[in-house]
Design an enzyme around this catalytic site. Structure first.
Site, mmCIF file in Angstrom:
data_model
loop_
_atom_site.group_PDB
_atom_site.id
_atom_site.type_symbol
_atom_site.label_atom_id
_atom_site.label_comp_id
_atom_site.label_asym_id
_atom_site.label_seq_id
_atom_site.Cartn_x
_atom_site.Cartn_y
_atom_site.Cartn_z
ATOM 1 N N CYS A 31 0.874 -1.286 0.049
ATOM 2 C CA CYS A 31 -0.077 0.037 0.233
ATOM 3 C C CYS A 31 0.871 1.363 0.211
ATOM 4 C CB CYS A 31 -0.913 -0.142 1.392
ATOM 5 S SG CYS A 31 -1.946 1.632 1.747
ATOM 6 N N CYS A 34 0.033 3.908 2.520
ATOM 7 C CA CYS A 34 0.264 3.426 3.985
ATOM 8 C C CYS A 34 1.849 4.055 4.279
ATOM 9 C CB CYS A 34 0.300 1.980 4.079
ATOM 10 S SG CYS A 34 -1.356 1.326 3.867
#
Length: 241
Positions: A31, A34
């Site tokens: 991700c 993230c």
């Protein structure tokens, strides 16, 4: 204090059974957004050392927790107070957003002060008078509903109220048979004030009331309004049989 790592196996003991405030970053290695939270969470851990626990959880390696808390986007930050989920923030946000959320929870205090069912007896609504306004009459009609009804007072200018509104929406979607009434305070100010007068409960927003036959059976406000608590409250107030 460094950011700690949580797992499915120890989630009950490390989170649900622990007092205090926990801010949890649910992330994944693949991700890209993230990664933006890594320095932010390190800053939060340093800033709130000794006051707030800051942790992360790998979504791919901990599917049970991800499923349990309905995490559908990454990153998602879950905020727990005394083991109760009180707020979620989806997507990468600026540091200030997380600071504001943490400060709001710290100022609100322990969720232990918000009981699942009221400590005081159920409240009988205030008696009617010949001079009742239309709003008072409408409030009295709502509280006189023959079945247990959920009345939710929502402020469309309050972030905490939007968090509670999401919990209300989850409950309504899962329980379509339950009568409900959404009162948006800014649009129905007179009714909101009338509900305070008739119920004899101090106005708060967000605020949830379970009412039936002229009585307030249960009430909660702010972080005390969650879908699981509403579910359990309705089980509690339903007559036997």
């Amino acid at each position: 204090m460094p950011v700690s790592t949580l797992t499915d196996g120890a989630f009950a003991s490390d989170v649900l059974a622990q007092p205090g405030l926990l801010v949890l970053d649910v992330w994944a290695e693949w991700c890209t957004p993230c990664r933006a939270l890594v320095p932010i969470f390190e800053t939060l851990a340093e800033r709130y050392d000794g006051r707030v626990r800051v942790a992360k959880l790998d979504a791919d390696a901990n599917v049970e927790t991800v499923t349990r808390f309905d995490v559908r986007a990454l990153p998602t930050v879950l905020i727990f107070q005394d083991g109760v989920l009180v707020e979620r923030l989806s997507g990468a946000r600026a540091l200030g957003v997380y600071v504001d959320a943490i400060e709001a929870q710290l100022s609100r205090g322990s969720m232990a002060a918000v009981p699942l069912v009221p400590a005081s007896p159920e409240r009988v609504v205030a008696p009617s008078t010949s001079g009742d306004s239309d709003a008072i009459r409408e409030a009295r009609e709502l509280l006189a509903h023959p079945e247990a009804m959920l009345v939710f007072k929502h402020s469309n200018s309050c972030p905490v109220s939007f968090t509670a509104k999401r919990q209300y929406d989850h409950f309504v979607a899962a329980n379509p048979e339950v009568p409900t009434r959404l009162v948006i305070v800014q649009q129905e100010r007179e009714l909101s004030n009338a509900l305070e007068t008739v119920s004899r409960l101090r106005h708060e927003s967000p605020q949830a009331l379970i009412v039936r036959a002229g009585r307030v059976l249960w009430d909660a406000s702010h972080g005390g309004i969650t879908a699981p608590r509403l579910e359990q409250a309705f089980v509690t107030v339903q007559p036997p049989g």
